[in-house]
Design a protein around this motif. Structure first.
Motif, PDB file in Angstrom:
ATOM      1  N   ASP A 272       0.810  -1.219   0.000  1.00  0.00           N
ATOM      2  CA  ASP A 272       0.000   0.000   0.000  1.00  0.00           C
ATOM      3  C   ASP A 272       0.842   1.268   0.000  1.00  0.00           C
ATOM      4  O   ASP A 272       0.417   2.300  -0.520  1.00  0.00           O
ATOM      5  CB  ASP A 272      -0.930   0.011   1.216  1.00  0.00           C
ATOM      6  CG  ASP A 272      -1.980  -1.084   1.155  1.00  0.00           C
ATOM      7  OD1 ASP A 272      -2.365  -1.467   0.034  1.00  0.00           O
ATOM      8  OD2 ASP A 272      -2.405  -1.556   2.220  1.00  0.00           O
ATOM      9  N   SER A 273       2.012   1.210   0.627  1.00  0.00           N
ATOM     10  CA  SER A 273       2.842   2.411   0.707  1.00  0.00           C
ATOM     11  C   SER A 273       4.311   2.034   0.576  1.00  0.00           C
ATOM     12  O   SER A 273       4.709   0.904   0.889  1.00  0.00           O
ATOM     13  CB  SER A 273       2.616   3.139   2.034  1.00  0.00           C
ATOM     14  OG  SER A 273       3.009   2.327   3.126  1.00  0.00           O
TER      15      SER A 273
ATOM     16  N   GLU B 237       1.991   1.302  -9.756  1.00  0.00           N
ATOM     17  CA  GLU B 237       2.275  -0.030  -9.215  1.00  0.00           C
ATOM     18  C   GLU B 237       3.311   0.107  -8.111  1.00  0.00           C
ATOM     19  O   GLU B 237       4.283   0.860  -8.252  1.00  0.00           O
ATOM     20  CB  GLU B 237       2.805  -0.952 -10.310  1.00  0.00           C
ATOM     21  CG  GLU B 237       3.117  -2.366  -9.858  1.00  0.00           C
ATOM     22  CD  GLU B 237       3.668  -3.237 -10.971  1.00  0.00           C
ATOM     23  OE1 GLU B 237       3.860  -4.447 -10.733  1.00  0.00           O
ATOM     24  OE2 GLU B 237       3.898  -2.710 -12.082  1.00  0.00           O
ATOM     25  N   GLN B 238       3.119  -0.603  -6.996  1.00  0.00           N
ATOM     26  CA  GLN B 238       4.048  -0.574  -5.872  1.00  0.00           C
ATOM     27  C   GLN B 238       4.226  -1.990  -5.339  1.00  0.00           C
ATOM     28  O   GLN B 238       3.253  -2.635  -4.966  1.00  0.00           O
ATOM     29  CB  GLN B 238       3.529   0.341  -4.751  1.00  0.00           C
ATOM     30  CG  GLN B 238       3.330   1.778  -5.173  1.00  0.00           C
ATOM     31  CD  GLN B 238       2.813   2.662  -4.047  1.00  0.00           C
ATOM     32  OE1 GLN B 238       3.131   3.830  -3.952  1.00  0.00           O
ATOM     33  NE2 GLN B 238       1.993   2.097  -3.178  1.00  0.00           N
ATOM     34  N   ARG B 239       5.487  -2.436  -5.282  1.00  0.00           N
ATOM     35  CA  ARG B 239       5.764  -3.798  -4.830  1.00  0.00           C
ATOM     36  C   ARG B 239       6.980  -3.809  -3.909  1.00  0.00           C
ATOM     37  O   ARG B 239       7.884  -2.976  -4.046  1.00  0.00           O
ATOM     38  CB  ARG B 239       6.046  -4.731  -6.015  1.00  0.00           C
ATOM     39  CG  ARG B 239       4.852  -4.982  -6.912  1.00  0.00           C
ATOM     40  CD  ARG B 239       5.170  -5.996  -8.003  1.00  0.00           C
ATOM     41  NE  ARG B 239       3.999  -6.296  -8.805  1.00  0.00           N
ATOM     42  CZ  ARG B 239       3.083  -7.198  -8.490  1.00  0.00           C
ATOM     43  NH1 ARG B 239       3.218  -7.910  -7.378  1.00  0.00           N
ATOM     44  NH2 ARG B 239       2.039  -7.407  -9.266  1.00  0.00           N
ATOM     45  N   SER B 240       7.006  -4.742  -2.984  1.00  0.00           N
ATOM     46  CA  SER B 240       8.241  -5.023  -2.272  1.00  0.00           C
ATOM     47  C   SER B 240       9.198  -5.702  -3.245  1.00  0.00           C
ATOM     48  O   SER B 240       8.785  -6.208  -4.303  1.00  0.00           O
ATOM     49  CB  SER B 240       7.974  -5.918  -1.065  1.00  0.00           C
ATOM     50  OG  SER B 240       7.462  -7.171  -1.492  1.00  0.00           O
ATOM     51  N   ALA B 241      10.488  -5.719  -2.907  1.00  0.00           N
ATOM     52  CA  ALA B 241      11.467  -6.353  -3.778  1.00  0.00           C
ATOM     53  C   ALA B 241      12.544  -7.018  -2.932  1.00  0.00           C
ATOM     54  O   ALA B 241      12.915  -6.514  -1.873  1.00  0.00           O
ATOM     55  CB  ALA B 241      12.094  -5.336  -4.727  1.00  0.00           C
ATOM     56  N   ASP B 242      13.015  -8.148  -3.411  1.00  0.00           N
ATOM     57  CA  ASP B 242      14.148  -8.841  -2.806  1.00  0.00           C
ATOM     58  C   ASP B 242      15.384  -8.436  -3.593  1.00  0.00           C
ATOM     59  O   ASP B 242      15.527  -8.813  -4.767  1.00  0.00           O
ATOM     60  CB  ASP B 242      13.920 -10.346  -2.860  1.00  0.00           C
ATOM     61  CG  ASP B 242      15.037 -11.122  -2.188  1.00  0.00           C
ATOM     62  OD1 ASP B 242      15.853 -10.504  -1.468  1.00  0.00           O
ATOM     63  OD2 ASP B 242      15.110 -12.348  -2.397  1.00  0.00           O
TER      64      ASP B 242
ATOM     65  N   HIS C 281      12.169  -1.794  -2.855  1.00  0.00           N
ATOM     66  CA  HIS C 281      10.872  -1.725  -3.528  1.00  0.00           C
ATOM     67  C   HIS C 281      11.048  -1.495  -5.030  1.00  0.00           C
ATOM     68  O   HIS C 281      12.072  -0.966  -5.481  1.00  0.00           O
ATOM     69  CB  HIS C 281      10.011  -0.595  -2.952  1.00  0.00           C
ATOM     70  CG  HIS C 281       9.652  -0.784  -1.522  1.00  0.00           C
ATOM     71  ND1 HIS C 281      10.466  -0.350  -0.493  1.00  0.00           N
ATOM     72  CD2 HIS C 281       8.574  -1.398  -0.935  1.00  0.00           C
ATOM     73  CE1 HIS C 281       9.904  -0.667   0.672  1.00  0.00           C
ATOM     74  NE2 HIS C 281       8.756  -1.292   0.426  1.00  0.00           N
ATOM     75  N   TYR C 282      10.019  -1.885  -5.760  1.00  0.00           N
ATOM     76  CA  TYR C 282       9.880  -1.565  -7.173  1.00  0.00           C
ATOM     77  C   TYR C 282       8.587  -0.778  -7.313  1.00  0.00           C
ATOM     78  O   TYR C 282       7.574  -1.126  -6.704  1.00  0.00           O
ATOM     79  CB  TYR C 282       9.819  -2.835  -8.021  1.00  0.00           C
ATOM     80  CG  TYR C 282       9.433  -2.593  -9.462  1.00  0.00           C
ATOM     81  CD1 TYR C 282      10.373  -2.176 -10.395  1.00  0.00           C
ATOM     82  CD2 TYR C 282       8.121  -2.791  -9.893  1.00  0.00           C
ATOM     83  CE1 TYR C 282      10.025  -1.950 -11.727  1.00  0.00           C
ATOM     84  CE2 TYR C 282       7.755  -2.576 -11.209  1.00  0.00           C
ATOM     85  CZ  TYR C 282       8.710  -2.155 -12.133  1.00  0.00           C
ATOM     86  OH  TYR C 282       8.350  -1.936 -13.439  1.00  0.00           O
TER      87      TYR C 282
END
Length: 269
Positions: free
Chosen positions: A172-173, A207-212, A237-238
């Motif tokens: 979400d953020s 678009e908002q995503r966590s990233a490894d 994040h991406y």
């Protein structure tokens, strides 16, 4: 097409000039071009793609790159990112990489940019002259697949950043990048008075995503990222966003010319 007829073909309102467009070099055209680029109601960037990481910062090293009155905040962190800009309203598509320190200026929280590189000269000129980003030219690779991104940043034969990220869950953020107040330095050694300015942009997330993320940081005399970043990423994040200009920069203080002299290797070499 003759030179006379070519001059009638102008930059489109979408920001991409036809191959046969030529400027008239009139005051009215220049004013219209500036108004189009700085229109706060229009997107300046579309579908900008960021791979970013929150990284710990060596406070002692950071003190040497900050102007007087600006200090690292209590988190001792920064945002390191690489971004792909596939569309701009100033007829350039390019890549960028930067380090934004999380700082305080008096009671105000902000970001300060001590280091930033691009692979486009138009973006370099505009960023330095209008917003105080000390941009330099570098080689930046951006390779995106369905499940992740791989980036490499090199300058003068030195690999400064190698960052790869695998896309995670939607979130979400995310920590702000450009959509926050800044404290940057505008001015050069000479007749121009160096000054501290504040501004921010307006981001519209797509678009908002966590990233490894896997991150390797290098450094050199003119690009000492390895002395500023003190450890592995804390999170990553991406994101994809559309971006608008927001408020134009406002002066909030003067900067000693000795700051620019001290920072000359990092800002101008």
């Amino acid at each position: 097409m003759t030179a006379q007829s070519a001059s009638k073909v102008q930059m489109s309102e979408e920001g991409v000039a036809p191959a046969d467009a030529r400027p008239e070099f009139t005051f009215e055209e220049a004013k219209g071009d500036l108004r189009r680029r700085q229109n706060p109601k229009a997107d300046k960037y579309k579908n900008a793609k960021f791979l970013s990481a929150t990284v710990p910062i060596n406070r002692e090293a950071a003190d040497h790159v900050l102007p007087a009155g600006v200090k690292m905040d209590e988190s001792s962190t920064a945002t390191l990112f690489v971004v792909d800009y596939p569309w701009t309203n100033f007829n350039s598509t390019y890549h960028e990489a930067a380090l934004f320190l999380n700082v305080k200026h008096g009671p105000f929280r902000a970001a300060h940019c001590p280091w930033i590189v691009v692979d486009d000269d138009t973006a370099l000129i505009g960023g330095r002259d209008t917003l105080g980003f000390p941009k330099k030219i570098a080689e930046i690779e951006w390779s995106e697949q369905d499940d992740g991104v791989e980036t490499v940043v090199r300058r003068r034969g030195v690999e400064l950043i190698r960052m790869s990220g695998k896309f995670g869950e939607e979130v979400d953020s995310v920590p702000p990048i450009f959509n926050q107040p800044f404290r940057n330095v505008i001015g050069t050694v000479g007749l121009s008075v160096p000054r501290l300015v504040t501004f921010s942009t307006v981001d519209h997330p797509l678009e908002q995503r966590s990233a490894d993320v896997d991150l390797t940081v290098g450094g050199s005399y003119t690009d000492p990222l390895d002395t500023l970043i003190s450890g592995p990423p804390l999170n990553a994040h991406y994101r994809r966003v559309n971006m608008r200009v927001g408020k134009l920069p406002l002066p909030v203080g003067l900067v000693s010319p000795t700051f620019l002299l001290r920072m000359h290797p990092m800002r101008d070499s």
